[in-house]
Scaffold this active site. Structure first.
Site, short mmCIF file in Angstrom:
data_model
loop_
_atom_site.label_atom_id
_atom_site.label_comp_id
_atom_site.label_asym_id
_atom_site.label_seq_id
_atom_site.Cartn_x
_atom_site.Cartn_y
_atom_site.Cartn_z
N SER A 269 -17.63 16.90 0.84
CA SER A 269 -16.80 17.01 2.05
C SER A 269 -17.55 17.56 3.25
O SER A 269 -18.39 18.44 3.16
CB SER A 269 -15.61 17.91 1.77
OG SER A 269 -15.02 18.29 2.97
N GLY B 173 0.83 -1.20 0.00
CA GLY B 173 0.00 0.00 0.00
C GLY B 173 0.86 1.25 0.00
O GLY B 173 1.80 1.36 0.78
N GLY C 111 -0.66 4.50 -0.14
CA GLY C 111 -1.49 5.67 0.15
C GLY C 111 -0.72 6.54 1.12
O GLY C 111 0.51 6.46 1.22
N GLY D 280 1.19 4.19 3.72
CA GLY D 280 2.27 3.39 3.15
C GLY D 280 3.29 4.24 2.41
O GLY D 280 4.50 3.97 2.48
N HIS E 198 -18.41 4.92 4.27
CA HIS E 198 -17.30 5.81 3.99
C HIS E 198 -15.95 5.36 4.52
O HIS E 198 -14.92 5.50 3.86
CB HIS E 198 -17.64 7.18 4.57
CG HIS E 198 -16.58 8.21 4.42
ND1 HIS E 198 -16.07 8.59 3.20
CD2 HIS E 198 -15.90 8.95 5.34
CE1 HIS E 198 -15.15 9.52 3.38
NE2 HIS E 198 -15.01 9.74 4.67
N LEU F 45 -6.42 11.51 7.65
CA LEU F 45 -5.19 11.92 6.98
C LEU F 45 -4.11 12.12 8.03
O LEU F 45 -2.95 11.72 7.85
CB LEU F 45 -5.43 13.22 6.19
CG LEU F 45 -6.54 13.15 5.13
CD1 LEU F 45 -6.63 14.48 4.39
CD2 LEU F 45 -6.29 12.03 4.15
N ARG G 166 -14.79 8.11 13.63
CA ARG G 166 -13.67 8.99 13.31
C ARG G 166 -14.16 10.40 13.06
O ARG G 166 -15.15 10.59 12.36
CB ARG G 166 -12.94 8.48 12.08
CG ARG G 166 -11.85 9.42 11.60
CD ARG G 166 -11.07 8.86 10.45
NE ARG G 166 -11.79 8.81 9.21
CZ ARG G 166 -12.00 9.87 8.41
NH1 ARG G 166 -11.56 11.07 8.75
NH2 ARG G 166 -12.64 9.72 7.27
N ARG H 122 -20.06 12.81 12.69
CA ARG H 122 -20.70 12.16 11.55
C ARG H 122 -21.80 11.18 11.91
O ARG H 122 -22.83 11.13 11.26
CB ARG H 122 -19.64 11.40 10.78
CG ARG H 122 -18.68 12.35 10.16
CD ARG H 122 -17.58 11.65 9.46
NE ARG H 122 -16.82 12.68 8.79
CZ ARG H 122 -15.69 12.48 8.14
NH1 ARG H 122 -15.20 11.27 8.08
NH2 ARG H 122 -15.08 13.47 7.55
N HIS I 288 -20.96 8.18 6.25
CA HIS I 288 -20.74 9.63 6.16
C HIS I 288 -22.05 10.34 5.84
O HIS I 288 -22.77 9.95 4.92
CB HIS I 288 -19.71 9.92 5.07
CG HIS I 288 -19.15 11.30 5.14
ND1 HIS I 288 -19.88 12.41 4.85
CD2 HIS I 288 -17.91 11.73 5.49
CE1 HIS I 288 -19.12 13.48 5.01
NE2 HIS I 288 -17.93 13.10 5.39
C1 LIG Z 1 -14.03 10.58 -0.59
C2 LIG Z 1 -13.22 10.58 0.66
C3 LIG Z 1 -12.87 11.76 1.27
C4 LIG Z 1 -12.12 11.77 2.44
N1 LIG Z 1 -11.78 12.96 3.02
C5 LIG Z 1 -11.01 12.96 4.14
C6 LIG Z 1 -10.60 14.18 4.73
O1 LIG Z 1 -10.92 15.27 4.26
N2 LIG Z 1 -9.85 14.13 5.84
C7 LIG Z 1 -9.44 12.95 6.39
O2 LIG Z 1 -8.74 12.97 7.38
N3 LIG Z 1 -9.81 11.78 5.83
C8 LIG Z 1 -10.58 11.75 4.73
N4 LIG Z 1 -10.95 10.56 4.17
C9 LIG Z 1 -10.40 9.30 4.70
C10 LIG Z 1 -8.97 9.11 4.22
O3 LIG Z 1 -8.84 9.60 2.92
C11 LIG Z 1 -8.57 7.65 4.20
O4 LIG Z 1 -8.92 7.05 5.40
C12 LIG Z 1 -7.06 7.54 4.05
O5 LIG Z 1 -6.62 8.28 2.96
C13 LIG Z 1 -6.61 6.11 3.94
O6 LIG Z 1 -5.23 6.09 3.64
P1 LIG Z 1 -4.41 4.76 3.67
O7 LIG Z 1 -3.00 5.15 3.38
O8 LIG Z 1 -4.66 4.02 4.92
O9 LIG Z 1 -5.01 3.88 2.50
P2 LIG Z 1 -5.28 4.18 0.95
O10 LIG Z 1 -4.98 5.55 0.55
O11 LIG Z 1 -6.62 3.63 0.65
O12 LIG Z 1 -4.20 3.31 0.22
C14 LIG Z 1 -4.29 1.93 0.16
C15 LIG Z 1 -3.11 1.43 -0.60
O13 LIG Z 1 -3.06 0.02 -0.49
C16 LIG Z 1 -2.92 -0.58 -1.74
N5 LIG Z 1 -3.56 -1.89 -1.63
C17 LIG Z 1 -4.77 -2.21 -1.10
N6 LIG Z 1 -4.96 -3.53 -1.13
C18 LIG Z 1 -3.85 -4.06 -1.67
C19 LIG Z 1 -3.44 -5.37 -1.96
N7 LIG Z 1 -4.19 -6.42 -1.67
N8 LIG Z 1 -2.24 -5.55 -2.54
C20 LIG Z 1 -1.43 -4.49 -2.84
N9 LIG Z 1 -1.77 -3.23 -2.56
C21 LIG Z 1 -2.96 -3.03 -1.99
C22 LIG Z 1 -3.53 0.37 -2.72
O14 LIG Z 1 -2.97 0.18 -3.99
C23 LIG Z 1 -3.12 1.71 -2.10
O15 LIG Z 1 -1.83 2.04 -2.50
C24 LIG Z 1 -11.71 10.55 3.00
C25 LIG Z 1 -12.06 9.35 2.40
C26 LIG Z 1 -12.82 9.36 1.24
C27 LIG Z 1 -13.24 8.06 0.67
#
Ligand SMILES: Cc1cc2nc3c(=O)[nH]c(=O)nc-3n(C[C@H](O)[C@H](O)[C@H](O)COP(=O)(O)OP(=O)(O)OC[C@H]3O[C@@H](n4cnc5c(N)ncnc54)[C@H](O)[C@@H]3O)c2cc1C
Lengths: 646, 248
Positions: A285, A41, A43, A46, A409, A449, A443, A338, A267
Site C-alpha cells: 500500500s 458488478g 464491487g 456496484g 495497477h 474507493l 489517480r 504515483r 503503482h
Molecule cells: C491491490 C489494490 C489496492 C488498492 N488500494 C486502494 C486504496 O487503498 N484506496 C483506493 O482508493 N483505491 C485502492 N485501489 C483501487 C480500488 O480498489 C479499485 O479501483 C476499486 O475497488 C474498484 O471498484 P469497482 O467497484 O469499480 O470494481 P471492482 O471492485 O473491481 O468490482 C468489479 C465487479 O464487476 C464484476 N464484473 C466484472 N466484469 C464482469 C462481467 N463481464 N460480468 C459480470 N460481472 C463482472 C466483478 O464480479 C465485480 O463484482 C486498490 C486497488 C488494488 C488492485
C-alpha cells in the site's frame, strides 16, 4: 462530428450538484417498483448502487462473476479512503480535496465531477460508519486519519491495511439487507458478455452462467456497468486474476464511447517480479510511504555488491544512500503522486541502480520510522502488510528494507460518461473504476474507493431517476425481440468460434505476450516509434490468437479456460485502442509519459494548448480506425498550472 | 522442485468424482501453490485435456475465493495464510500432495475443486447488517467508539468468508464464521439496536443450511487463515442466550 454533451448543470461549482438535484426528474416511490435496473458488478461501486437503488424501491438485478458479492476486487484495497472531513484541523476542505484531485490528475479530469466527489466525500464516511465499518480510531474514540500521496493534509480514513475489505463488506451487508427484502436479486457466477440496445436505449444484457455454461437474456429499463478496471491488459498487475474489460469493451462495441484509454496507472510500490510462473504482482500500500523512505545506493559498486549478495542494505551508511524522491522533490518527498514516484524508480533502475538480481527494484525502508515510533506503532499501522511481504518474499521488513518496483495497477480511462454517469448510450450507466470521469490522467491514493462509493451510494441513485422517469409506462422489458435474439446468437457463436480454432497455444500464452509488449512499449514511458510498433504487434498477436489458441473442456460446464479466452480476446482489442490513444496524445500528463514531451529536467511536460481535452473514442467496426471525439476541458474554479511537487 | 499431485476430479455436482494423479516438474520454491496449479493446467491444455477447476481471484489472501484441502488441512500446512499465499517452499522436493475440495454438506461440489459456498451468503442475508438507508446516517464522529472496541470489531470483521472453518470442523459447523459477524456488531454501538434479531436470524439460517453443531474442538480457529478467535463463538453464545431470553 457529434458534440459530446457532458450535461453540466448551471451555477457556481459549489452549487451545481444541489442545483442538479433540485431540478432533475423524479420517480415516485409507487412507480419505482415497476422499474428494473440491471447492475453488472458488485464491487464498491456496484454493491453500493444495488443496495441504494433497492432501498429506493427499484427492482435490482445484480450480476457478478465471483461466487459472492463480497469477493469483488475492491476487497483488496489496502490503504484507505479520502474524505474532506477536516477532523485533523489541518485546513482541509471540499475545495482542497477537489484541488488536490484535479492537480493530482494533472488537469485532465472534469472539474465539476471532481468537485461533486469532494463535496460528497464526508457523507460516505458517515454511511460506512453507520454500517459498522470498523475504521481505525484515536484514543478519544474519534476517527483516525493518515496522509497519502499528493496531499499535504491527513484526510485518509482506514481500517488497518484492509480498508477495501471493510468498505466492501459494508456495501455487501447493505446489499444483503435488500436481497432479504426481495428488492435485489443476486446472480452469482454470471458473466456479462454483451449489452443489448433496443431503439437506441440499453435494455438488457446477455450473460453466461459460469456453472452451467448457459447463455441467458436479461432485460431492464436501465443497465449499469460497475465492472472495475482493465489493468490486467498488462497481464501482470495488482488486480485480481479475473478482473477484465469485457463488459466495458462490449458496451464500446455497441456504441458507448471509450475515454482516455491510455491513462493507465503504474503503482510505484509493488513486490517485484520473481519468477516465470508469476501470475500477479502484489501491491504494498501507498500508505507505507507515510513512514517508509525510498532509496537506492549512491555508489554503483554498492549496487553490485548487493546484487552479488556480498553486502546488505542495512550495512550501507546514510551518506551512501540516495533518497532520490526526497532529493528531487523536497516539498512532497516520499509522498509525491504515483506517476512521479514510479517514473523516478524506473529512472534509477534504468541508470543501473536497481537492487535485486533482475535490476528492477528499489528499497522502501522503515528503519527511521521504527527508531522514531517503535516497533509497536509500526506494527499497528502496517502489521498485515509487513506479514504479507514476509510471507511472499521470505524477508522481514522490520529488519531489512522492503524491495519494491512499479506495476500496473489502475485504469483512469474507461467508459465515457456525462455528469449523470450516463454513457453515450441512453439508459446505460458506468460507475466506479469502469468509467473515466474523476481522476484525470493520474489517480491519487485513497481516491478510488471514495469515487466508487460516491458513484454507488449518491451519484447514480440521484441521477438515474432523471432517466427512468420517462419509463414509468413502458412496462417490463420484453427479451423476445430481434435485438436480444441477435446478441444471444452472437454470444453462442463467439464461444463456438473459440472452441473451433483448436490451435496449439494456451490463452495465457497470448495474454503474457500481450502483457510484455504493453509493459515495454505502452507502459511507464512511451514514444511514437514504440507505439506504432506496438499497434502493429498487437494486431499480430490478435491474429495469431484467433488462428492458434487452444481452448479445452466443454461449453456447457464450468470452464476456466473458456472464461479466460473470452476476456483475453477483448484485452487484445482494447490494447490497440490504448496504444492508439497514447499515440494521439503527444504530451506528457499524469501517468501518460511521452518521451517527446518532457522538460530539461526530464519531468513530464503537459501541453494544454493542444491536449486539454478528454479523448472519447467511438467504435466504427472491426478493422476500422476508431473516431476520436474531443471533450474540451474548461477550468473555471481552478487555475491551470504545471504540476510541481518540488 | 518436483511434485506428485493427487487431485480430486469431478465433472459436475451429480457426477461421481475420483482422485487423479499428476506430476509437475521444475517448480521454483518461490512459486505460489496456485501458480503451481496454473503450470499443471498449462500442461493439460497442451495435451488437449480439460483443466482442473479451482476457485481463486485476488491472490493476495483477502478475497476468500481460494479454498482447497491440502494434505488434510484447509489452505495447506502453513498457518494464517490462504492457499493463494502458500508458497512451494512449504513443501519438500518430490513430495506427494493430496488436493481435495472443501467438503461439507452445505458446500456441494460444483466441479473438481470448486464448491458452492452460497450458504454463507444466505446467513449474512438473514441479519448481517445494520438497517441504515443510504443518506440517513448520522455524522461519523457523533458516536465515539473506544479504540479497543473498534480494534476488536475489526479483528472479527477480518473474516474473509472462505469456509475453512466449516471444511475443517468434523461437524461442518459454521459457528466461527457466523460468530465473527455477530461479534463485530456486538462491539459497536451501531450494532446494538438490532442485536437480538440479528443473532437469532443468523443462527436460524445457519441451521437451515445444514451446517453442523459446535462441539468446541477449536479446530476452526487453528485453520482460520485470518486467525479469527473462538472467543467470538463464546460471545455469540452469550448474545444468543440473551436474545432467546428476551424474545417471545
Ligand atoms: C491491490 C489494490 C489496492 C488498492 N488500494 C486502494 C486504496 O487503498 N484506496 C483506493 O482508493 N483505491 C485502492 N485501489 C483501487 C480500488 O480498489 C479499485 O479501483 C476499486 O475497488 C474498484 O471498484 P469497482 O467497484 O469499480 O470494481 P471492482 O471492485 O473491481 O468490482 C468489479 C465487479 O464487476 C464484476 N464484473 C466484472 N466484469 C464482469 C462481467 N463481464 N460480468 C459480470 N460481472 C463482472 C466483478 O464480479 C465485480 O463484482 C486498490 C486497488 C488494488 C488492485
Amino acid at each position: 462530428m457529434t458534440k459530446l454533451d457532458s450535461k453540466i448543470p448551471e451555477g457556481t461549482i459549489d452549487r451545481k450538484w444541489e442545483n442538479y438535484k433540485s431540478h432533475s426528474n423524479l420517480v415516485n416511490p409507487s412507480n419505482r417498483r415497476k422499474l428494473d435496473v440491471i447492475i453488472v458488478g458488485t464491487g464498491l461501486a456496484g454493491g453500493a448502487a444495488a443496495a441504494t437503488l433497492g432501498e429506493a424501491g427499484y427492482n435490482v438485478k445484480a450480476f457478478y462473476f465471483q461466487d459472492s458479492p463480497r469477493r469483488a476486487h475492491s476487497i483488496a484495497a489496502q490503504g484507505g479512503i479520502n474524505a474532506s472531513k477536516n477532523y485533523q484541523n489541518d485546513n482541509d476542505s471540499d475545495y482542497r480535496l477537489f484541488y488536490d484531485t484535479v492537480k493530482g490528475g494533472d488537469y485532465r479530469a472534469r472539474e465539476e465531477n471532481v468537485y461533486r466527489l469532494a463535496e460528497l466525500s464526508g457523507n460516505i464516511i458517515d454511511q460506512c460508519v453507520a454500517q459498522g465499518v470498523p475504521f481505525a480510531r484515536e484514543y478519544g474514540g474519534t476517527l483516525a486519519n493518515r496522509s497519502f500521496g499528493g496531499a499535504q493534509v491527513s484526510r485518509t480514513f482506514y481500517a488497518s491495511g484492509a480498508t477495501g475489505q471493510q468498505l466492501l463488506l459494508g456495501a455487501y451487508s447493505s446489499m444483503n439487507r435488500q436481497i432479504k427484502a426481495g428488492k435485489v436479486k443476486s446472480y452469482n457466477r454470471h458473466e456479462m458478455i454483451d449489452v443489448v440496445v433496443v431503439d437506441g436505449k440499453a435494455r438488457g444484457i446477455i450473460t453466461r452462467d459460469l456453472v452451467t455454461g448457459k447463455i441467458e437474456r436479461f432485460g431492464a429499463h436501465a443497465v449499469v456497468i460497475a465492472t472495475g478496471g482493465y489493468a490486467n491488459v498488462y497481464y501482470l498487475s495488482t488486480n485480481a486474476m479475473a478482473c477484465n474489460a469485457t463488459a466495458a469493451w462490449k458496451t464500446y462495441k455497441k456504441g458507448a464511447y471509450f475515454a482516455n484509454p491510455c491513462f493507465c496507472q503504474i503503482h510505484p510500490t509493488c513486490i517485484p517480479v520473481s519468477g516465470e510462473l508469476q501470475s500477479k504482482l502484489t501491491l504494498m500500500s501507498e500508505s507505507l510511504r507515510n513512514d517508509g523512505r525510498i532509496w537506492v545506493p549512491k555508489n554503483i559498486e554498492d549496487v553490485k555488491a548487493i546484487r552479488e549478495g556480498k553486502l546488505k542494505p542495512t550495512q550501507i551508511s546514510e551518506e551512501n544512500r540516495d533518497y532520490y524522491l526526497e532529493r528531487r522533490y523536497p516539498a512532497f518527498g516520499n509522498l509525491v503522486p504515483r506517476d512521479v514516484a514510479s517514473r523516478a524508480a524506473k529512472e534509477r533502475c534504468d541508470a543501473g541502480y536497481g537492487v535485486n538480481k533482475t535490476g528492477f527494484a528499489v528499497y522502501l525502508d522503515f528503519q527511521d520510522a521504527i527508531n522514531r515510533l517503535g516497533d509497536k506503532t509500526i506494527r499497528e499501522r502496517y502489521g498485515n502488510l509487513f506479514d504479507m511481504y514476509e510471507n511472499i518474499t521470505g524477508d522481514n521488513p522490520y529488519y531489512t528494507p522492503m524491495m519494491i518496483y512499479p506495476a500496473s495497477h489502475y485504469s483512469m480511462g474507461g467508459i465515457w460518461v456525462d455528469y449523470e454517469t450516463m454513457t453515450t448510450i441512453p439508459g446505460l450507466y458506468a460507475i466506479g473504476e469502469a468509467n473515466f470521469s474523476d481522476h484525470g490522467a493520474n489517480r491519487l491514493g485513497a481516491s478510488s474507493l471514495m469515487q466508487c462509493l460516491c458513484d454507488g451510494y449518491f451519484v447514480l441513485p440521484a441521477t438515474i431517476s432523471n432517466y427512468l422517469a420517462n419509463d414509468i409506462h413502458t412496462g417490463p422489458i420484453n427479451t423476445n425481440t430481434p435485438e436480444f435474439e441477435k446478441a444471444e446468437i452472437d454470444a453462442n457463436n463467439l464461444i463456438k468460434k473459440l472452441f473451433d480454432i483448436k490451435g496449439t497455444k494456451s490463452v495465457d500464452y497470448f495474454h503474457k505476450k500481450l502483457g510484455l509488449l504493453m509493459w515495454d512499449k505502452v507502459g511507464l514511458s512511451r514514444n511514437e516509434k514504440g507505439l506504432n510498433e506496438a499497434i502493429a504487434e498487437i494486431k499480430t498477436i490478435r491474429e495469431n490468437f484467433w488462428k492458434d489458441v487452444k481452448v479445452t473442456g466443454k461449453a456447457d460446464q464450468m470452464n476456466n479456460e473458456l472464461e479466460k479466452a473470452i476476456r483475453v480476446a477483448d484485452f487484445l482489442e482494447l490494447a490497440e485502442l490504448i496504444a492508439i490513444d497514447a499515440l494521439n496524445r503527444n504530451e506528457s500528463c499524469g501517468a501518460h509519459f511521452r518521451e517527446e514531451s518532457q522538460t530539461e529536467e526530464n519531468e513530464a511536460k503537459r501541453n494544454d494548448n493542444d491536449y486539454k481535452y478528454v479523448s472519447a473514442w467511438q467504435y466504427t467496426g472491426e478493422g476500422n480506425q476508431p473516431t476520436l471525439h474531443k471533450e474540451e476541458l474548461t477550468f473555471n474554479a481552478i487555475e491551470l498550472k504545471q504540476r510541481n511537487y518540488k | 522442485m518436483d511434485f506428485t499431485l493427487k487431485i480430486w476430479r469431478q465433472e459436475n455436482a451429480t457426477a461421481k468424482g475420483s482422485q487423479q494423479e499428476y506430476k509437475v516438474k521444475d517448480i521454483s520454491s518461490d512459486t505460489s501453490f496456485l501458480e503451481m496449479l496454473d503450470a499443471l493446467n498449462q500442461q493439460l491444455v497442451e495435451k488437449g485435456e480439460d483443466v482442473i477447476s479451482f476457485d481463486n481471484d485476488c491472490r493476495e489472501g483477502v478475497c476468500g475465493t481460494c479454498s482447497l484441502y491440502i494434505n488434510g488441512e484447509a489452505h495447506g500446512p502453513k498457518k494464517l495464510v490462504t492457499t493463494c499465499q502458500l508458497y512451494m517452499r512449504s513443501f519438500t522436493d518430490g513430495q506427494t500432495i493430496y488436493i481435495e475440495p472443501f467438503r461439507a454438506n452445505a458446500f456441494p461440489v460444483i466441479k473438481d475443486l470448486v464448491v458452492d459456498r452460497s450458504a454463507l451468503d444466505r446467513i449474512q442475508q438473514a441479519g448481517g447488517y445494520t438497517s441504515f438507508n443510504t443518506g440517513s446516517a448520522p455524522e461519523a464522529n457523533a458516536m465515539p467508539i473506544a479504540k479497543e472496541d473498534a480494534a476488536a470489531a475489526f479483528d472479527a470483521a477480518e473474516c474473509i468468508g472462505c469456509g475453512a472453518c466449516v471444511a475443517t470442523c468434523k461437524n461442518a459447523s459454521a459457528m466461527l464464521y457466523v460468530s465473527a459477524k455477530v461479534s463485530q456488531f456486538a462491539y459497536l454501538p451501531q450494532g446494538k439496536v438490532e442485536a437480538a434479531e440479528r443473532v437469532l436470524n443468523m443462527v436460524a439460517q445457519m441451521d437451515t443450511e445444514g451446517f453442523g453443531n459446535c462441539t468446541n474442538t477449536g479446530a476452526c480457529e487453528v485453520e482460520c487463515p485470518k486467525g479469527i478467535s473462538i472467543k467470538n463463538i463464546a460471545r455469540m453464545n452469550r448474545e444468543f442466550m440473551c436474545a432467546s431470553l428476551t424474545s417471545e
